[in-house]
Design an enzyme around this catalytic site. Structure first.
Site, short mmCIF file in Angstrom:
data_model
loop_
_atom_site.label_atom_id
_atom_site.label_comp_id
_atom_site.label_asym_id
_atom_site.label_seq_id
_atom_site.Cartn_x
_atom_site.Cartn_y
_atom_site.Cartn_z
N ASN A 1 0.67 -1.25 -0.02
CA ASN A 1 -0.24 0.27 0.26
C ASN A 1 0.97 1.06 -0.04
O ASN A 1 1.97 1.42 1.11
CB ASN A 1 -1.23 0.04 0.82
CG ASN A 1 -0.47 -0.59 2.96
OD1 ASN A 1 0.13 -1.51 2.58
ND2 ASN A 1 -1.08 0.19 3.57
N GLU B 1 0.01 5.18 0.46
CA GLU B 1 -0.96 6.27 1.43
C GLU B 1 -0.77 7.51 0.46
O GLU B 1 1.07 7.72 -0.19
CB GLU B 1 -0.47 6.07 2.98
CG GLU B 1 -1.46 4.79 2.79
CD GLU B 1 -1.39 4.73 4.66
OE1 GLU B 1 -0.93 5.37 4.99
OE2 GLU B 1 -2.48 3.95 4.95
N CYS C 1 -4.14 0.38 -2.45
CA CYS C 1 -4.26 -0.81 -2.09
C CYS C 1 -2.96 -1.89 -2.68
O CYS C 1 -1.91 -1.73 -3.79
CB CYS C 1 -5.42 -1.45 -2.23
SG CYS C 1 -6.46 -0.45 -0.72
N GLU D 1 -2.99 -4.63 -3.24
CA GLU D 1 -3.67 -5.28 -4.91
C GLU D 1 -3.40 -4.81 -6.17
O GLU D 1 -3.05 -5.51 -6.63
CB GLU D 1 -5.04 -6.18 -4.31
CG GLU D 1 -5.11 -6.92 -2.87
CD GLU D 1 -5.38 -5.63 -2.04
OE1 GLU D 1 -5.14 -4.95 -1.43
OE2 GLU D 1 -6.68 -6.42 -0.87
N CYS E 1 -10.16 -5.16 0.31
CA CYS E 1 -11.61 -3.77 0.00
C CYS E 1 -12.15 -4.67 -1.13
O CYS E 1 -11.93 -5.27 -2.49
CB CYS E 1 -10.35 -2.58 0.43
SG CYS E 1 -10.03 -1.67 -1.24
N CYS F 1 -10.77 -3.37 -4.36
CA CYS F 1 -9.41 -4.19 -5.34
C CYS F 1 -10.73 -5.17 -5.74
O CYS F 1 -10.08 -6.05 -6.35
CB CYS F 1 -8.22 -4.54 -3.53
SG CYS F 1 -7.74 -3.29 -3.14
#
Ligand code: THU
Length: 130
Positions: free
Chosen positions: A42, A44, A53, A55, A90, A93
């Site tokens: 990830n 940010e 993210c 993935e 999530c 993703c």
């Protein structure tokens, strides 16, 4: 490749997570049908919605390298500085993965020391399609 090995690669990628806001570090490893593995963590951003993210970072790396056939995903996460554990992708993703990965593709995550796999179809049974 074994699920455990893929989880190890996701765990190594997690070391590079940039997560100064949530302090929650995630790593992903996406295995291609041809044996290549692309990893992501990830990334940010102060504009929180710009956060990427793990993935989707792995998926973007794979697609950028020309990969289009995917065999498995491993995902690990947890509070930064602590040992990696179980994570469910999530919703964003799952939607992104469902565009390019098959419903039968396993998504592995560690439960204790044991990799547990759920298919993408189980995790997102009704993905949006145009
Ligand atoms: N995160 C991921 O990398 N993948 C997921 O599927 C869930 C959330 C990241 C985004 C953010 O940097 C942190 O975890 C906390 O939400």
């Amino acid at each position: 490749m074994e699920a455990k090995q893929l989880i190890r690669m996701a765990t190594a990628a997690r070391e590079n997570a940039y997560c100064p806001y949530s302090h929650y570090a995630v790593g992903a490893a996406l295995l291609c049908e041809d044996g290549r593995v692309f990893v992501g963590c990830n990334v940010e951003n102060a504009s929180f919605g710009a956060t990427l993210c793990a993935e989707r970072a792995a998926l973007a790396a794979a697609v950028t390298a020309g990969a289009r056939a995917f065999a498995a995903l491993a995902l690990v996460g947890g509070p930064e500085g602590e040992e990696a554990g179980e994570v469910c992708p999530c919703g964003i993703c799952l939607q992104a993965l469902s565009e390019l990965c098959g419903r039968e593709m396993p998504v592995y995550t560690p439960v204790g020391d044991t990799p547990v796999g759920r298919t993408l179809g189980e995790l997102i049974p009704n993905a949006f399609q145009l």
